[in-house]
Design a protein around this motif. Structure first.
Motif, PDB file in Angstrom:
ATOM      1  N   SER A 193      -1.849  -8.065   5.129  1.00 19.57           N
ATOM      2  CA  SER A 193      -1.730  -7.456   3.807  1.00 19.57           C
ATOM      3  C   SER A 193      -3.108  -7.098   3.249  1.00 19.57           C
ATOM      4  O   SER A 193      -3.313  -6.008   2.692  1.00 19.57           O
ATOM      5  N   HIS A 253       0.040  -3.016   6.324  1.00 13.58           N
ATOM      6  CA  HIS A 253       1.023  -3.422   5.308  1.00 13.58           C
ATOM      7  C   HIS A 253       2.419  -3.618   5.909  1.00 13.58           C
ATOM      8  O   HIS A 253       3.080  -4.626   5.613  1.00 13.58           O
ATOM      9  N   ASN A 289       4.722  -7.085   6.016  1.00 16.63           N
ATOM     10  CA  ASN A 289       6.105  -7.135   5.532  1.00 16.63           C
ATOM     11  C   ASN A 289       7.042  -7.669   6.606  1.00 16.63           C
ATOM     12  O   ASN A 289       7.948  -8.466   6.310  1.00 16.63           O
ATOM     13  N   ARG A 306       6.817 -11.385   6.854  1.00 23.19           N
ATOM     14  CA  ARG A 306       7.509 -12.036   5.730  1.00 23.19           C
ATOM     15  C   ARG A 306       9.022 -12.000   5.918  1.00 23.19           C
ATOM     16  O   ARG A 306       9.711 -12.973   5.587  1.00 23.19           O
ATOM     17  N   GLU A 307       9.540 -10.890   6.428  1.00 24.95           N
ATOM     18  CA  GLU A 307      10.978 -10.782   6.647  1.00 24.95           C
ATOM     19  C   GLU A 307      11.441 -11.767   7.723  1.00 24.95           C
ATOM     20  O   GLU A 307      12.488 -12.409   7.583  1.00 24.95           O
TER      21      GLU A 307
END
Length: 261
Positions: free
Chosen positions: A148, A202, A206, A209-210
């Protein structure tokens, strides 16, 4: 292999490449060593400054997670497993699950099940297992934060690269034709910075995190399952409790299996 990561990168490259051709720009313009050096090495430098060595050492493992499909137990299978264990516990007692502890591959599940077999209270088991989940979430977030932050730094470094290119281009304005080409090349750094930031770093963050969220849901189902076994819930109650944590699609699929059986 996680095909979506590969497909996404390929689509991103195609989008930029075809877009450049349609705009009349040669794809060969992307081969700009100075711009590539500024963006890639600059991003690595910024991330190295931003994070401790203990976190940076995890990057190879994180990349492997991004491009591999984890072979974790299906959530519906976990519900079925606890449903069977609940039935066995009510018939034979919780000590009958000692054999299952040795067969379980997930250390988190094995430790929680062992606590239940050892006669620990439901509150104690819940506190211990939730602490482990929280610690896991923090570790996962540290990994996602690396990408990130890289996604934040890369576009800015692209602007820096463009500024450096413009300084070089405007340093000699005697040749107008060469000046135009030099200014065009200067903006390649901006293009690379934006592309790597918003098409690679980015999205990578993501995806991590998913994947973390899905693992947390499975761990929460395991906690509820162990607590249900500890309190002596029936097979039906266990199914209802754990089924409430499933998505509508997963719950429907599980019920269809029950009907077929």
């Amino acid at each position: 292999m996680d095909k979506t990561s590969i497909i996404g990168i390929m689509l991103g490259l195609i989008a930029v490449g075809v877009g450049m051709v349609l705009k009349g720009v040669s794809v060969a313009a992307l081969i700009n060593p100075a711009a590539i050096l500024i963006i890639l090495l600059g991003t690595v430098a910024a991330v190295t400054i931003a994070f401790p060595a203990s976190t940076l050492k995890k990057i190879p493992a994180l990349i492997r997670i991004l491009f591999t499909e984890t072979n974790k137990t299906d959530t519906k299978e976990i519900v079925e497993m606890f449903s069977n264990w609940a039935d066995q516990t009510r018939k034979e007692g919780i000590l009958s699950l000692e054999q299952q502890v040795n067969e379980v591959e997930d250390p988190f599940l094995a430790s929680g099940l062992q606590l239940a077999i050892d006669g620990q209270s439901p509150d104690f088991i819940k506190d211990i297992m939730l602490e482990k989940i929280n610690a896991m979430e923090q570790r996962h977030e540290e990994g996602a934060a690396v990408f990130s932050q890289a996604g934040t730094y890369a576009p800015t470094l692209g602007v820096l690269g463009a500024v450096i290119g413009l300084i070089a281009a405007l340093g000699d304005m005697s040749n107008i034709e060469a000046l135009g080409a030099a200014i065009s090349a200067a903006f390649i750094a901006t293009l690379l910075g934006i592309f790597t930031g918003y098409v690679l770093w980015h999205p990578f963050a993501n995806k991590l995190r998913e994947k973390s969220k899905k693992e947390v849901v499975q761990k929460e189902i395991m906690v509820e399952g162990i607590l249900s076994i500890t309190t002596g819930d029936s097979q039906l109650i266990v199914r209802e409790k754990l089924g409430s944590l499933l998505s509508t699609k997963e719950l429907t699929a599980m019920k269809q299996v029950d009907v077929n059986e």
